[in-house]
Design a protein around this motif. Structure first.
Motif, mmCIF file in Angstrom:
data_model
loop_
_atom_site.group_PDB
_atom_site.id
_atom_site.type_symbol
_atom_site.label_atom_id
_atom_site.label_comp_id
_atom_site.label_asym_id
_atom_site.label_seq_id
_atom_site.Cartn_x
_atom_site.Cartn_y
_atom_site.Cartn_z
ATOM 1 N N GLU A 39 42.056 39.611 40.633
ATOM 2 C CA GLU A 39 40.600 39.638 40.657
ATOM 3 C C GLU A 39 40.032 39.560 42.075
ATOM 4 O OE1 GLU A 39 38.910 40.265 38.021
ATOM 5 O OE2 GLU A 39 40.625 40.164 36.659
ATOM 6 N N SER A 40 40.853 39.162 43.053
ATOM 7 C CA SER A 40 40.380 39.026 44.440
ATOM 8 C C SER A 40 40.743 40.212 45.313
ATOM 9 C CB SER A 40 40.957 37.741 45.060
ATOM 10 O OG SER A 40 40.616 36.605 44.303
ATOM 11 N N ASN B 202 39.660 43.331 45.412
ATOM 12 C CA ASN B 202 38.527 44.096 45.938
ATOM 13 C C ASN B 202 37.968 43.498 47.218
ATOM 14 O OD1 ASN B 202 37.836 46.423 44.220
ATOM 15 N ND2 ASN B 202 37.763 44.892 42.602
ATOM 16 N N ASP C 134 34.693 48.280 43.138
ATOM 17 C CA ASP C 134 34.990 47.056 42.376
ATOM 18 C C ASP C 134 35.733 47.342 41.070
ATOM 19 O OD1 ASP C 134 33.811 45.440 44.272
ATOM 20 O OD2 ASP C 134 31.843 45.513 43.315
ATOM 21 N N ASN D 32 40.886 45.211 39.264
ATOM 22 C CA ASN D 32 40.978 43.864 38.704
ATOM 23 C C ASN D 32 42.202 43.804 37.805
ATOM 24 O OD1 ASN D 32 40.200 45.212 36.327
ATOM 25 N ND2 ASN D 32 38.033 44.748 36.684
ATOM 26 N N ASP D 33 42.348 42.717 37.080
ATOM 27 C CA ASP D 33 43.542 42.544 36.249
ATOM 28 C C ASP D 33 43.649 43.633 35.180
ATOM 29 O OD1 ASP D 33 45.746 40.412 35.449
ATOM 30 O OD2 ASP D 33 44.805 41.097 33.598
#
Length: 344
Positions: A222-223, A225, A301, A304-305
Motif C-alpha cells: 500500500e506504500s 505509490n 495510485d 496497491n495490494d
C-alpha cells in the motif's frame, strides 16, 4: 516460499508415519492443540480408483480444514506413491485456514515429500473428489499459453550472450543499453534475494552512465505509490508477500515507474533502453526469480495490494465475447414516400 508455524507432529502421528503408513489407503491429519495429529485412517478395499471417492469424501467436514494423504497403487524407489490433499473450505474460520496453510509444508516434510506424486488444494468437496483430481492432472500437464511479451522475452533469452556484470564492465548483451552496475546495487539485490529486505529502488546516474542504488528498506504494497518519484523514472524490486490458494507466497515483482511528461525525454529514453539489460543481469547473473514485470505511471495510485495480486495471479478462463457483426439493413432500397398511382 511458504512460512512455517512451528507446529510439529505428535508422537502417535510420527510413529504411524514411520511404521504403518504403507499398509493404509487413506490418512487424515488435523491440527489440535498446536500439534499435528492422526484424525482418521483406512486400509485398501479395492483399487485406488475404486476406493477414492468412497474414502476421501466422507473424511471431509463442512467447516473444518484438514490434510488427507491418499495412497496410489504405483510405487517408486521409496515405496508407494501418494496424493497430498489440502482441504480448506471457504466457510472455515479465517484463523484455521491461515494455520493450515502455513503448516502445509511441515506435513509433507514429516510424511516424506519424495513419496508424494501429486498435490491438490480444494475449498469445496468437488475440488478434491476423483473427478477434481483428474481435472487437476490434466491442467498440470497442459502447457500454459505465453503472452506476446513472454514470447518476446523467451526469444531474447534464447539468443542472448552471457557476460560478467560488475562496476567496471560495459558490454552489449541484449537489445538495449547496458550500463555498469554499482557494488551498492549488487549488495542490496543480494540482501533482497536472501530475504533481509523486501524493497530495493534503483536509478540511473545520467552523467556517469552507471546503475546506482537509490533506496533499500522494507515497505508494504500500500506504500509503493508514495515511493515513486514524481519527476524522475526509477526501477523497483519488491518482494510481495501474500496468500494464494491456501499458501503464503513471496513473489518478486519488478516495476518501472515512469512520470511521463514530467520527466525529461532523454531520461525516459535511457530508462526504457536499459530496462531489458538490467533485467537480464538480475535474472541471469544475480539469479533472481522475477515473478512479474510491470510498467506503471506515476500519480495514478493504482499500485496497491489488490493490483499486485491481480497481476501476479491473473484470473483464469475468462471468456471473452466475440465481436458481433453489425446487422444489415432490414429492407432494400430507400423507403417510398408516396404510393404508386393506380390505373383505372
Amino acid at each position: 516460499m511458504s512460512h512455517q508455524t512451528g507446529i510439529t507432529a505428535d508422537e502417535e502421528l510420527q510413529s504411524f508415519f514411520g511404521q504403518h503408513k504403507q499398509d493404509h489407503r487413506l490418512i487424515k491429519v488435523s491440527i489440535k492443540e498446536e500439534k499435528l495429529v492422526l484424525a482418521d485412517s483406512a486400509t485398501p478395499q479395492g483399487t485406488w480408483e475404486d476406493d477414492y471417492d468412497a474414502m476421501v469424501l466422507p473424511a471431509l467436514e463442512e467447516k473444518q480444514p484438514c490434510y488427507i494423504l491418499y495412497r496410489l497403487d504405483s510405487m517408486n524407489e521409496l515405496g508407494y506413491e501418494w496424493i497430498f490433499l489440502a482441504y480448506s473450505p471457504d466457510f472455515a474460520p479465517v484463523r484455521e485456514k491461515m494455520l493450515y496453510a502455513a503448516t502445509r509444508a511441515t506435513v509433507k516434510k514429516t510424511f516424506g515429500g519424495g513419496q508424494i506424486r501429486e498435490e491438490v488444494f480444494g475449498t469445496v468437496p468437488t475440488d478434491v473428489s476423483f473427478s477434481g483430481y483428474k481435472a487437476h492432472v490434466v491442467a498440470q500437464s497442459a502447457a500454459a499459453p505465453l503472452t506476446f511479451a513472454e514470447e518476446e522475452l523467451k526469444l531474447v533469452k534464447e539468443t542472448e550472450t552471457n557476460h560478467h556484470i560488475n562496476v567496471n564492465s560495459k558490454h552489449q548483451t541484449v537489445q538495449g543499453v547496458a550500463f555498469p552496475i554499482s557494488d551498492e546495487v549488487l549488495n542490496s539485490v543480494e540482501r533482497l534475494r536472501q530475504g533481509a529486505v523486501n524493497y530495493v529502488q534503483i536509478r540511473i546516474d545520467l552523467e556517469n552512465e552507471t546503475i546506482e542504488l537509490d533506496n533499500c528498506e522494507d515497505t508494504d504494497a500500500e506504500s509503493l505509490n508514495s515511493r515513486f518519484p514524481t519527476d524522475h523514472a526509477r526501477y523497483h524490486l519488491f518482494l510481495y508477500q501474500h496468500s494464494h490458494e491456501g499458501d503464503y507466497l513471496q513473489s518478486l515483482v519488478f516495476l518501472y515507474s515512469n512520470p511521463e511528461y514530467k520527466c525529461p525525454i532523454k531520461e525516459r529514453m535511457l530508462y526504457s533502453s536499459c530496462k531489458s539489460t538490467l533485467l537480464d543481469a538480475l535474472e541471469s547473473q544475480m539469479h533472481l526469480e522475477i515473478t512479474k514485470k510491470l510498467e506503471v505511471s506515476v500519480g495514478s495510485d493504482i499500485v496497491n495490494d489488490q493490483y499486485l495480486y491481480d497481476e501476479v495471479h491473473p484470473p483464469k478462463n475468462v471468456a471473452k465475447r466475440a465481436f458481433d457483426k453489425p446487422k444489415g439493413p432490414t429492407r432494400k432500397g430507400p423507403k417510398r414516400l408516396t404510393k404508386p398511382a393506380v390505373n383505372e
